[in-house]
Design an enzyme around this catalytic site. Structure first.
Site, PDB file in Angstrom:
ATOM      1  N   GLU A  46      30.242 -50.602 -59.850  1.00  0.00           N
ATOM      2  CA  GLU A  46      30.490 -51.800 -58.997  1.00  0.00           C
ATOM      3  C   GLU A  46      31.639 -52.468 -59.144  1.00  0.00           C
ATOM      4  O   GLU A  46      32.407 -52.671 -59.869  1.00  0.00           O
ATOM      5  CB  GLU A  46      29.357 -52.949 -59.563  1.00  0.00           C
ATOM      6  CG  GLU A  46      29.291 -54.364 -58.907  1.00  0.00           C
ATOM      7  CD  GLU A  46      28.185 -55.131 -59.462  1.00  0.00           C
ATOM      8  OE1 GLU A  46      27.594 -55.845 -58.912  1.00  0.00           O
ATOM      9  OE2 GLU A  46      27.996 -54.532 -60.727  1.00  0.00           O
ATOM     10  N   LYS A 115      25.106 -55.495 -52.068  1.00  0.00           N
ATOM     11  CA  LYS A 115      24.125 -55.942 -53.054  1.00  0.00           C
ATOM     12  C   LYS A 115      23.073 -56.752 -52.489  1.00  0.00           C
ATOM     13  O   LYS A 115      23.404 -57.973 -51.745  1.00  0.00           O
ATOM     14  CB  LYS A 115      24.996 -56.574 -54.173  1.00  0.00           C
ATOM     15  CG  LYS A 115      24.177 -56.902 -55.375  1.00  0.00           C
ATOM     16  CD  LYS A 115      25.169 -57.261 -56.534  1.00  0.00           C
ATOM     17  CE  LYS A 115      24.205 -57.033 -57.795  1.00  0.00           C
ATOM     18  NZ  LYS A 115      25.457 -57.510 -59.109  1.00  0.00           N
ATOM     19  N   CYS A 178      23.722 -52.800 -59.210  1.00  0.00           N
ATOM     20  CA  CYS A 178      23.311 -53.573 -60.637  1.00  0.00           C
ATOM     21  C   CYS A 178      22.271 -54.436 -60.581  1.00  0.00           C
ATOM     22  O   CYS A 178      21.101 -53.800 -60.845  1.00  0.00           O
ATOM     23  CB  CYS A 178      24.691 -54.155 -60.810  1.00  0.00           C
ATOM     24  SG  CYS A 178      24.606 -54.730 -62.725  1.00  0.00           S
TER      25      CYS A 178
END
Length: 656
Positions: A46, A115, A178
């Site tokens: 990330e 994300k 994540c």
């Protein structure tokens, strides 16, 4: 990529916080290393172009532009690479800032995936800078890419993107970032429903005491729940240590199995192979798996965009991953002990129910001094204990004949005595010889009639004794013998309840060994260990110099090979060619290709020709994921043709 294997990698570059130019160099170095390893999918952490720990520097235009310049360089370098690369960066669109995964392939930016779940708690306060992914999919213009062809600057932007290989249909890639994985409803759930077989996770997970175990379990669990490959790339050394430390804990998992794991606190590359055929087979087998066809949304809100691409080379992926030589047997000692105890209990509980239901307080077992009858007796003793029945209600019958050796006879008697069962000896020489005279068979002709007459005589005696004492004949045959048809029809093939029916031969040995290891009786341990050391044999041919002359594995082949073949044929529906490839890779230190091929050919020939014996099996408990009961796991016509499989075997026949 042959046999639906694909080589994948997770990598952690050495970075400098807020230095996109340096980070780009490090990422490109890892891309070249991965390409050299023939990797087809590379996942990086990330925000790896900027560094995850930039803080308020994410709001600086210079940093954002520097990351776009780095992304363009990565795109250019990828032009001659037959590999998809996912790299993380901050990306500004429509006056909002997003934490995105850029999907790069052969000089093209296939998509930008923002994300979805933005954390806002103490150590991860991304909500200060980043917005969650928009609900809708957008086709946006990214002029900063600077391609001469304006269409190349148009990029799909959104979380509902999948990437499908036109020349490898089983490879469909989805991505999450994540925190997405750590939430109640990870985006990957939706990705697999839409057809994704592989999930990439670009992560920056800080390291705290015990978090590595939770992270590992999370990745393994998600890969199992979604029946997918899962590649997790974590940020590592180079991130700011002002408040947190990152370990570069990279993981590659497949359907609950951890294929590769990096050593923490070291940056670098880990590589393994995903078996996409295994994933597709498992999903096909589990009809409750919720999957919609690619390109056909379940609803307007769940519309996905499928981005198609084409690998240049579909090559023979070299294998590096580990395959168990005995897939039915766990390798870790603690897990093996737990599994053995569990299986013995399942077997005993099945028999317990049958004895209760039939109001039966006696059992009859043909005891030979071999592994299978030993296991059946151990299970029966446990079932009697569960019912609080005296073990002397177990009648163990030894029936010596032409092939019986002193060793197996002695072990059968000692084992019965040590377990507290009742022993009865019924020699069958005269009965079998009389039978030979009745049917006009020459006793010097040691053919199949000679052998099977003994087996059927023994079953006749067991059944009659069971009638005499109102008992139940307990079957001793195991699943490996059933697969090969290595049983006399209506002889040892038949019983009133088959406790070993779903236990493969390689596992029988470990179950008996477990009982020996956990017994406090030294004499019982000694006899069990001697049984374990005795060659597997039906003992139907006369001994040679007092020793067993007829060794089963010399006739039908090594059981470790047959159990390997059986597992991958039944569990995943692999082709003979793929099973042969896996076997030659797994057993290369023990058997040459010609030997493996010989026994694989035997396995398929016997498996198809002997189905009629499995079609009328007695009841017996299922203990694992593979079983041959015609009432449950394996329904196959007794006269199914093996031609298709035998033709493929001919095509892969090794040269002499």
């Amino acid at each position: 990529m042959k046999d639906q294997f694909i080589k994948v990698a997770a990598a952690t570059p050495c970075i400098r916080v807020a230095d996109p130019a340096y980070n780009t160099e490090q990422i490109i170095e890892l891309m070249r290393a991965a390409a050299h390893e023939k990797v087809k999918l590379l996942v990086l952490p990330e925000l790896s172009l900027s560094g995850y720990t930039c803080g308020d520097l994410f709001l600086q235009e210079s940093l954002l532009q520097g990351c776009l310049i780095g992304l363009k360089q990565i795109i250019q370098v990828s032009e001659n690479m037959d590999m998809i690369t996912l790299v993380g960066l901050p990306f500004s669109y429509n006056s909002r800032l997003y934490n995105v995964a850029a999907v790069v392939f052969q000089g093209e930016l296939l998509g930008l995936i923002p994300k979805t779940k933005i954390p806002n708690y103490s150590e991860f306060y991304e909500a200060r800078h980043f917005c969650p992914a928009p609900e809708e999919l957008l086709l946006i213009d990214v002029p900063e890419l600077g391609f001469d062809d304006d269409l190349r600057n148009m990029v799909w932007f959104g979380s509902k993107l999948l990437f499908s290989a036109a020349n490898m249909p089983s490879f469909v890639l989805g991505a999450e970032i994540c925190e997405d994985l750590w939430t109640v409803t990870p985006p990957s759930n939706g990705h697999v429903i839409r057809g994704a077989t592989v999930i990439a996770n670009l992560s920056a997970s800080d390291e705290t005491t015990g978090k590595d175990s939770y992270r590992r379990d999370l990745v393994r669990g998600q890969s199992a729940r979604l029946i997918c490959g899962y590649i997790y790339a974590d940020a590592g050394e180079g991130e700011s240590s002002t408040d947190l430390v990152f370990s570069g804990h990279n993981l590659i998992a497949e359907n609950g199995t951890l294929l590769k794991e990096s050593e923490r606190f070291t940056n670098g590359l880990i590589v393994s192979e995903l078996d996409l055929g295994r994933l597709v087979s498992e999903r096909r087998r589990i009809t409750t798996f919720p999957q919609s066809p690619l390109g056909q949304p379940q609803s307007t809100e769940e519309d996905y965009q499928i981005v198609s691409f084409h690998f240049d080379r579909v090559e023979d992926t070299p294998l590096t991953r580990y395959y168990h030589r005995t897939p039915f047997v766990p390798t870790a000692k603690h897990e093996l002990d737990h599994r053995c105890n569990e299986i013995l209990h399942i077997q005993a509980m099945g028999l317990k129910k049958r004895l209760e239901h039939t109001h039966c307080s006696h059992a009859v077992i043909g005891i030979s001094g071999g592994l299978d009858s030993t296991l059946a007796l151990l299970v029966t003793a446990r079932a009697f204990d569960l019912l609080s029945l005296p073990r002397d209600g177990i009648l163990c019958v030894t029936m010596p004949c032409f092939g019986t050796t002193d060793r197996t006879y002695r072990n059968a008697c000692t084992l019965t005595e040590k377990l507290g069962a009742t022993l009865r000896e019924v020699p069958i020489h005269e009965a079998v010889e009389l039978h030979f005279r009745h049917i006009g068979h020459d006793p010097e002709n040691h053919d199949i009639t000679y052998e099977n007459s003994q087996a059927r005589q023994r079953t006749l005696i067991l059944m009659d004794l069971a009638n005499e004492i109102n008992g139940m004949v307990i079957g001793t045959g195991d699943m490996s013998e059933l697969a090969l048809g290595w049983a006399t029809y209506n002889g040892d093939h038949m019983s009133m309840y088959g406790v070993n029916a779903s236990v493969p031969k390689t596992l029988v040995r470990h179950l008996v060994q477990y009982f020996a290891d956990t017994s406090e009786d030294k004499e019982l341990r000694d006899v069990l260990n001697d049984i374990l050391d005795t060659p597997v044999s039906p003992e139907l041919l006369p001994p040679e110099n007092g020793k067993i002359a007829q060794k089963t594995e010399n006739i039908v082949g090594p059981y470790e090979l047959h159990d390997f073949f059986l597992y991958y044929m039944m569990r995943f529906g692999y082709t003979p060619a793929k099973i042969f490839r896996l076997a030659t890779y797994t057993f290369k230190e023990e058997y040459d290709d010609a030997t493996i091929y010989k026994w694989l050919h035997t396995f398929y020939r016997r498996f198809f020709s002997q189905q009629f014996k499995r079609s009328c099996l007695p009841d017996g408990p299922k203990v694992g994921s593979v079983a041959l009961s015609p009432r449950g796991d394996w329904r196959m016509p007794s006269d199914a043709s093996a031609a298709l499989w035998m033709e493929e075997l001919e095509d892969i026949k090794p040269e002499k």
